[in-house]
Design a protein around this motif. Structure first.
Motif, PDB file in Angstrom:
ATOM      1  N   ASP A  32       0.685  -1.312   0.029  1.00 41.85           N
ATOM      2  CA  ASP A  32      -0.051  -0.022  -0.089  1.00 41.85           C
ATOM      3  C   ASP A  32       0.861   1.322  -0.098  1.00 41.85           C
ATOM      4  O   ASP A  32       0.428   2.368   0.119  1.00 41.85           O
ATOM      5  N   SER A  77      -1.634   3.798  -1.236  1.00 40.66           N
ATOM      6  CA  SER A  77      -2.937   3.265  -1.798  1.00 40.66           C
ATOM      7  C   SER A  77      -3.775   2.741  -0.748  1.00 40.66           C
ATOM      8  O   SER A  77      -3.124   2.595   0.580  1.00 40.66           O
ATOM      9  N   THR A 115      -4.372   7.127  -3.311  1.00 38.47           N
ATOM     10  CA  THR A 115      -5.597   6.711  -3.951  1.00 38.47           C
ATOM     11  C   THR A 115      -6.234   5.552  -3.045  1.00 38.47           C
ATOM     12  O   THR A 115      -5.726   4.931  -2.235  1.00 38.47           O
ATOM     13  N   GLY A 116      -7.574   5.474  -3.118  1.00 41.51           N
ATOM     14  CA  GLY A 116      -8.322   4.653  -1.891  1.00 41.51           C
ATOM     15  C   GLY A 116      -9.748   5.345  -1.575  1.00 41.51           C
ATOM     16  O   GLY A 116     -10.214   6.305  -2.510  1.00 41.51           O
ATOM     17  N   ILE A 150       0.718   0.558  -5.746  1.00 44.65           N
ATOM     18  CA  ILE A 150      -0.220   1.404  -5.950  1.00 44.65           C
ATOM     19  C   ILE A 150      -1.950   1.220  -6.157  1.00 44.65           C
ATOM     20  O   ILE A 150      -2.633   1.893  -6.499  1.00 44.65           O
ATOM     21  N   THR A 152      -5.542  -0.495  -6.034  1.00 43.03           N
ATOM     22  CA  THR A 152      -6.615  -0.620  -5.320  1.00 43.03           C
ATOM     23  C   THR A 152      -7.457  -1.885  -5.482  1.00 43.03           C
ATOM     24  O   THR A 152      -7.190  -2.957  -5.205  1.00 43.03           O
ATOM     25  N   LYS A 178      -2.467   2.666 -12.205  1.00 38.35           N
ATOM     26  CA  LYS A 178      -3.432   1.853 -11.494  1.00 38.35           C
ATOM     27  C   LYS A 178      -4.685   2.390 -12.079  1.00 38.35           C
ATOM     28  O   LYS A 178      -5.007   3.469 -12.304  1.00 38.35           O
TER      29      LYS A 178
END
Length: 406
Positions: A32, A77, A115-116, A150, A152, A178
C-alpha cells in the motif's frame, strides 16, 4: 513498423531510477505504499484531475510541478486523503517532508499521490513508518513492487517499457499505472507514473505530456465517474545522454511515437481491468468536421449505460448507439451516418444512411460473443477522427462498488 522496441518494463527500466513497494498497514495485507526516485534531479511534468473536489496530494503536487524539477514521488494506496480538510493538507505536506528527509532531498522536488477511500484521515503514524521502510527498500529492480503498491481494486499490475534510439543512444521509457473503477475521460481514480532517461527540455516535456494525456487517458471510460485524485506524473533524468529533445530535434517524432505508445498502452490496460468488465470496447469516429466533434461522440457512446449494458447482454441494439451519437452535441447529418461493428475476424455494417441494415441476429450474435469489439462511426462530414476505449457494464460492477468499503 514501429520505431521502438517494446518489452516487459516498468519505472526502473530507464537508467538511474530506483523504486520500492511495501505493505505498511493502511490495507490489511497487500502492498500500500510505493516510492519512485531518480538518482539525479530530473525534469518533471504532471497532469491532474479536473474534478473541483481535489484531494490534498493533488493540490500540493500541482504546486510543486510548477517548479519543473522532480526527484522523487511518494504514493500510498488504500486511502485517497480526499475531502479531509486542513488535516488532510497538513498530512500530504508531511508525506513530502518525510520523504525528502529520508532521501536527503528538498521537499519542493518531491511529488505525492494517494488513492483509495475518500473522506478518511490518513493514519500518519503508519504512514511515517511506511515512508522509512519504502526508502530502505529502494532498488534498481523495484519497479514491479512499486506497481503493486499503487493498486486498489485492480486485478493486476499495469506496467510497460519501450526502448528507442535517439542520436545513436538507447533511450528508455517506462511506466506503471493503476485504475479499475471511477474511470472517465478527464482522467479518473487512476494514477500513472512515467520515467525516462531521455534528456528533454522541461517546458516541452510538460506540453508533450498534456497533449498525450488528452489522446490517451482522457479517452478512456469505465463508469463515467471522474475522481478526486487523478494524476499522471513524469520524471526525465537525462542519463541516456542524447542531445536535448525539443520540437526541432530531428528525431522528435520517434520519441513522441514511443511516448504515446507507453501512455496509450497503460490507458487501455486500465480499461481492460474495468471493474466487473467482460468486454473491451474501442470506438473510433472518422470523417468528423473537427477532432472535438469526434471526441465528444466517442465519449458519448462509451459512457452510455444503455450501450454498455447492451454489449454486456450481447444485444445488437444499434439504436442505442445512434441515440448516444445524437446527444453528443456534435455536428452530424443523420442521413449520412454509417456504423460498423466487429472484431479482428469480422466486421458488419449495422447502420447505413442513418438506418439499420439487413444484418441477421445470428450474424451480430456471433460478433458480440467476442471479448474485444470495435465500433466505427463514419460521419461523412470532414477529415478528422478520434478514438477512445471503454468497457461494458455488468452485474459485477454493482457488486464491487456496492461493497467498496467493506
Amino acid at each position: 513498423m514501429k520505431n521502438f522496441h517494446i518489452f516487459d518494463g516498468d519505472v526502473t527500466s530507464p537508467k538511474g531510477f530506483q523504486a520500492s513497494g511495501v505493505h505498511i498497514g493502511i490495507k490489511k495485507k497487500k502492498k500500500d505504499m510505493a516510492l519512485i526516485v531518480s538518482d539525479v534531479l530530473a525534469e518533471g511534468a504532471g497532469v491532474f484531475t479536473r474534478n473541483q473536489v481535489c484531494a490534498a496530494p493533488v493540490l500540493i503536487s500541482k504546486e510543486n510541478i510548477k517548479k519543473g524539477k522532480v526527484q522523487a514521488i511518494i504514493i500510498n494506496s488504500g486511502n485517497a486523503n480526499a475531502c479531509t480538510g486542513k488535516e488532510g493538507h497538513k498530512n500530504a505536506l508531511k508525506m513530502l517532508e518525510l520523504t525528502a528527509e529520508e532521501l536527503k532531498l528538498s521537499s519542493e522536488n518531491v511529488l505525492v499521490a494517494s488513492t483509495g477511500v475518500i473522506g478518511v484521515p490518513l493514519p500518519m503514524d503508519i504512514v511515517e513508518r511506511g515512508i522509512k521502510n519504502a526508502a530502505k527498500a529502494l532498488s534498481y529492480g523495484g519497479g514491479i513492487a512499486a506497481a503493486e503498491g499503487i493498486l486498489t481494486t485492480d486485478t493486476g499490475t499495469k506496467k510497460i517499457g519501450v526502448e528507442v534510439e535517439i542520436d545513436g543512444k538507447k533511450v528508455t521509457i517506462g511506466g506503471i499505472a493503476k485504475g479499475s473503477g471511477m474511470i472517465h475521460p478527464n482522467m479518473a481514480t487512476m494514477l500513472a507514473f512515467i520515467t525516462t532517461d531521455a534528456k528533454i527540455e522541461g517546458g516541452f516535456l510538460q506540453s508533450l505530456l498534456k497533449n498525450t494525456v488528452d489522446k490517451t487517458y482522457n479517452m478512456i471510460t469505465v463508469d463515467g465517474d471522474t475522481s478526486t485524485n487523478d494524476s499522471v506524473c513524469m520524471m526525465a533524468n537525462g542519463l541516456a545522454d542524447n542531445n536535448i529533445l525539443q520540437e526541432a530535434h530531428p528525431e522528435i517524432e520517434k520519441f513522441k511515437e514511443a511516448f504515446h505508445y507507453v501512455n496509450e498502452y497503460l490507458a487501455k490496460t486500465i480499461v481492460r481491468d474495468g471493474e466487473g468488465a467482460t468486454k473491451f470496447l474501442e470506438v473510433e469516429v472518422v470523417n468528423s468536421k473537427t477532432f472535438e466533434d469526434g471526441k465528444a461522440i466517442v465519449k458519448s457512446i462509451l459512457n452510455s449505460n444503455l450501450v454498455k449494458t447492451a454489449f454486456f447482454g450481447e444485444d445488437g441494439n444499434w439504436g442505442r448507439i445512434m441515440c448516444s451519437i445524437g446527444y453528443a452535441d456534435s455536428a452530424i447529418e443523420v442521413e449520412k451516418v454509417e456504423i460498423y461493428l466487429g472484431d479482428e475476424k469480422k466486421t458488419i455494417k449495422i447502420v447505413e444512411k442513418g438506418e439499420g441494415t439487413k444484418f441477421t441476429e445470428e450474424e451480430i450474435g456471433e460478433v458480440l460473443k467476442e471479448k474485444e469489439l470495435k465500433v466505427v462511426v463514419d460521419l461523412k462530414m470532414g477529415n478528422e477522427k478520434a478514438r477512445g476505449w471503454g468497457c461494458d457494464l455488468s452485474y459485477d460492477y454493482v457488486k464491487i462498488n456496492g461493497a467498496y468499503r467493506t
